[in-house]
Structures are given as structure tokens and as C-alpha cells.
Design a protein around this motif. Structure first.
Motif, short mmCIF file in Angstrom:
data_model
loop_
_atom_site.label_atom_id
_atom_site.label_comp_id
_atom_site.label_asym_id
_atom_site.label_seq_id
_atom_site.Cartn_x
_atom_site.Cartn_y
_atom_site.Cartn_z
N VAL A 61 0.84 -1.20 0.00
CA VAL A 61 0.00 0.00 0.00
C VAL A 61 0.87 1.24 0.00
CG1 VAL A 61 -1.76 1.28 1.27
CG2 VAL A 61 -1.83 -1.22 1.25
N HIS A 62 0.76 2.03 -1.05
CA HIS A 62 1.47 3.30 -1.14
C HIS A 62 0.45 4.38 -1.43
CE1 HIS A 62 5.34 1.29 -1.15
NE2 HIS A 62 4.83 0.43 -2.01
N ILE A 63 0.23 5.27 -0.46
CA ILE A 63 -0.71 6.36 -0.63
C ILE A 63 0.02 7.64 -0.26
CG2 ILE A 63 -2.94 7.34 0.02
CD1 ILE A 63 -3.75 4.48 0.93
N LEU A 64 0.25 8.46 -1.26
CA LEU A 64 1.02 9.69 -1.08
C LEU A 64 0.18 10.90 -1.43
CD1 LEU A 64 4.15 8.51 -3.14
CD2 LEU A 64 3.84 8.29 -0.67
N THR A 65 0.49 12.02 -0.82
CA THR A 65 -0.06 13.28 -1.27
C THR A 65 1.10 14.26 -1.38
OG1 THR A 65 -1.75 14.98 -0.94
CG2 THR A 65 -0.70 14.12 1.05
N TYR A 66 1.10 15.04 -2.45
CA TYR A 66 2.22 15.94 -2.71
C TYR A 66 1.80 16.99 -3.73
CZ TYR A 66 2.56 12.66 -6.60
OH TYR A 66 2.27 11.86 -7.69
N ALA A 67 2.64 17.97 -3.88
CA ALA A 67 2.40 19.03 -4.86
C ALA A 67 3.73 19.46 -5.44
CB ALA A 67 1.70 20.22 -4.21
N GLU A 119 -4.03 24.13 -10.09
CA GLU A 119 -4.53 25.48 -9.80
C GLU A 119 -3.34 26.41 -9.61
OE1 GLU A 119 -8.15 26.74 -7.12
OE2 GLU A 119 -6.39 26.47 -5.82
N ASN A 120 -3.39 27.56 -10.26
CA ASN A 120 -2.34 28.58 -10.11
C ASN A 120 -0.93 28.01 -10.34
OD1 ASN A 120 -4.33 30.47 -9.43
ND2 ASN A 120 -4.19 29.93 -7.26
N ASP A 121 -0.77 27.23 -11.41
CA ASP A 121 0.51 26.64 -11.81
C ASP A 121 1.10 25.67 -10.79
OD1 ASP A 121 0.52 27.95 -14.27
OD2 ASP A 121 1.44 29.74 -13.42
N ILE A 122 0.25 25.12 -9.93
CA ILE A 122 0.68 24.08 -9.00
C ILE A 122 -0.19 22.86 -9.26
CG2 ILE A 122 0.89 23.39 -6.57
CD1 ILE A 122 1.36 26.32 -5.89
N ILE A 123 0.46 21.70 -9.29
CA ILE A 123 -0.27 20.44 -9.46
C ILE A 123 -0.27 19.73 -8.11
CG2 ILE A 123 1.81 19.26 -10.32
CD1 ILE A 123 -0.09 17.49 -12.01
N TYR A 124 -1.48 19.39 -7.66
CA TYR A 124 -1.68 18.71 -6.39
C TYR A 124 -2.09 17.27 -6.69
CZ TYR A 124 -2.12 23.56 -4.87
OH TYR A 124 -1.89 24.90 -4.64
N ASN A 125 -1.51 16.34 -5.96
CA ASN A 125 -1.80 14.92 -6.21
C ASN A 125 -2.11 14.19 -4.91
OD1 ASN A 125 0.43 15.73 -8.32
ND2 ASN A 125 -0.74 14.07 -9.22
N LEU A 132 -10.76 5.66 0.08
CA LEU A 132 -9.83 6.35 -0.82
C LEU A 132 -10.52 7.52 -1.53
CD1 LEU A 132 -7.89 3.34 -2.36
CD2 LEU A 132 -6.96 5.11 -0.87
N LEU A 133 -11.75 7.30 -1.97
CA LEU A 133 -12.47 8.38 -2.63
C LEU A 133 -12.70 9.55 -1.67
CD1 LEU A 133 -13.88 9.49 -5.12
CD2 LEU A 133 -15.97 8.33 -4.35
N LYS A 134 -13.03 9.23 -0.43
CA LYS A 134 -13.23 10.30 0.57
C LYS A 134 -11.92 11.06 0.81
CE LYS A 134 -15.21 11.08 5.13
NZ LYS A 134 -15.87 10.51 6.30
N VAL A 135 -10.80 10.35 0.85
CA VAL A 135 -9.50 11.00 1.03
C VAL A 135 -9.20 11.94 -0.13
CG1 VAL A 135 -6.99 10.62 1.13
CG2 VAL A 135 -8.52 9.18 2.49
N VAL A 136 -9.32 11.44 -1.37
CA VAL A 136 -8.96 12.28 -2.52
C VAL A 136 -9.90 13.49 -2.65
CG1 VAL A 136 -7.85 10.41 -3.78
CG2 VAL A 136 -10.21 10.96 -4.29
N LYS A 137 -11.17 13.29 -2.34
CA LYS A 137 -12.13 14.39 -2.45
C LYS A 137 -11.91 15.46 -1.38
CE LYS A 137 -16.28 13.71 -4.00
NZ LYS A 137 -17.66 13.27 -4.14
N SER A 138 -11.18 15.12 -0.32
CA SER A 138 -10.94 16.08 0.75
C SER A 138 -9.82 17.07 0.43
CB SER A 138 -10.59 15.34 2.05
OG SER A 138 -9.26 14.84 2.03
N LEU A 139 -9.07 16.83 -0.66
CA LEU A 139 -7.98 17.74 -1.00
C LEU A 139 -8.52 19.17 -1.09
CD1 LEU A 139 -4.89 17.44 -2.85
CD2 LEU A 139 -6.40 19.12 -3.85
N ASP A 140 -7.82 20.08 -0.44
CA ASP A 140 -8.25 21.48 -0.43
C ASP A 140 -7.02 22.36 -0.46
OD1 ASP A 140 -9.97 23.62 -0.42
OD2 ASP A 140 -10.57 23.41 1.68
N THR A 141 -7.14 23.49 -1.11
CA THR A 141 -6.05 24.46 -1.12
C THR A 141 -6.36 25.52 -0.08
OG1 THR A 141 -7.13 25.60 -2.95
CG2 THR A 141 -5.37 24.08 -3.51
N LEU A 142 -5.30 26.01 0.55
CA LEU A 142 -5.46 26.96 1.66
C LEU A 142 -5.46 28.40 1.17
CD1 LEU A 142 -2.96 25.22 4.07
CD2 LEU A 142 -5.39 24.83 3.87
#
Length: 159
Positions: A69-75, A126-132, A149-159
Motif C-alpha cells: 500500500v502506497h498512498i502519497l499526497t504531494y504538490a 490550480e495557479n501553476d501548482i499540481i496537487y496529487n 480512498l475516494l473520501k481521502v482524494v475528495k478532501s484535497l483542499d487548497t489553503l
């Protein structure tokens, strides 16, 4: 008459108690990872053990302890002429779906299979940044945890 009154009070108390337990179980707070470098956040279940933020502070491993299991978030800064995630997905025969995030913004969800794993990736630009939020997980993990997993990905938010 007094017996009926006590019975009604007992039933009412039981119903209220059941409702409180149901509310408490639904209101369990998820944890939140906040990335200050790129200004984004992602929610994840409290039972997940996350890793340490990467050395370049672009993201984090949201699920450690299972080698399948590899689950990453990054930008990162997005340069379309250098790296196009949609082209990569199309070349691998992955599906690309447009989804609405919890913040009502649109993003793409890329889904496909690599070897014996499921590739599940949210891409939001958004604004020349890619969020993953990128997951490569075993098929059995995916089958058991697709809704999470769907709930996790849908929670992505920009500050």
C-alpha cells in the motif's frame, strides 16, 4: 397508567441513547495533513499511520506499515510541456474521470491497473501548482477501501 408512563420514558430514553451513539460514530474526526509549502490539506482516517514529510517538504506518505500500500499526497510547480499526467494515463490505458472535490472544485481522478496493483490518482491543477493524491495499492486493499480512498482524494483542499 404509571407503568405505561415508565415504559414510554424507557423507550424514549433508549431511542435518544441510540441516536447519540449513531451521531458520535458518524462524527469521528479524521486527521488532517496540512502542507505549508504548497498550501494544501488532505484528510485521512485516524487509524492510518502516516510517514514523515519528505525532505523537500512537497508531501507525505499517508499510509505506512504495509508494503503493498502506497498512498502519497504531494504538490509541485506544474510545467505542462515537461510532465503531463493525462498523457501518461492515456498511454497506460487508464480511465480519467472528472470529479467534484468537497470544496466544489473540479479535479481529475485517474484509475487503472499496473501489474497486480490498482493505480488511483487525483490530479488537481490550480495557479501553476499540481496537487496529487496518489495511491498504488493491492487489488484486495482497493476493494475493501475504495470508498475511503475516494473520501481521502475528495478532501484535497487548497489553503
Amino acid at each position: 397508567m404509571l407503568k405505561k408512563l415508565f415504559s414510554l420514558i424507557f423507550i424514549f430514553t433508549l431511542l435518544v441513547a441510540c441516536s447519540e451513539n449513531e451521531i458520535q460514530s458518524k462524527s469521528i474526526e479524521w486527521e488532517k495533513y496540512i502542507n505549508s509549502k504548497y498550501g494544501f490539506s488532505v484528510n485521512y482516517p485516524p487509524e492510518w499511520t502516516i510517514g514523515e514529510e519528505s525532505d523537500n517538504e512537497d508531501g507525505i506518505n499517508l499510509y505506512v506499515g504495509n508494503p503493498d500500500v502506497h498512498i502519497l499526497t504531494y504538490a509541485s510547480y506544474y510545467m505542462e510541456d515537461i510532465s503531463n499526467p493525462y498523457e501518461n494515463a492515456e498511454n497506460n490505458g487508464f480511465d480519467i474521470q472528472r470529479i467534484t472535490l468537497d470544496n466544489d472544485k473540479s479535479a481529475e481522478l485517474i484509475i487503472g491497473n499496473i501489474d497486480e496493483k490498482v493505480h488511483y490518482e487525483l490530479v488537481f491543477i490550480e495557479n501553476d501548482i499540481i496537487y496529487n493524491v496518489n495511491a498504488e495499492v493491492s487489488k484486495s486493499f482497493f476493494e475493501k477501501n475504495e470508498a475511503i480512498l475516494l473520501k481521502v482524494v475528495k478532501s484535497l483542499d487548497t489553503l
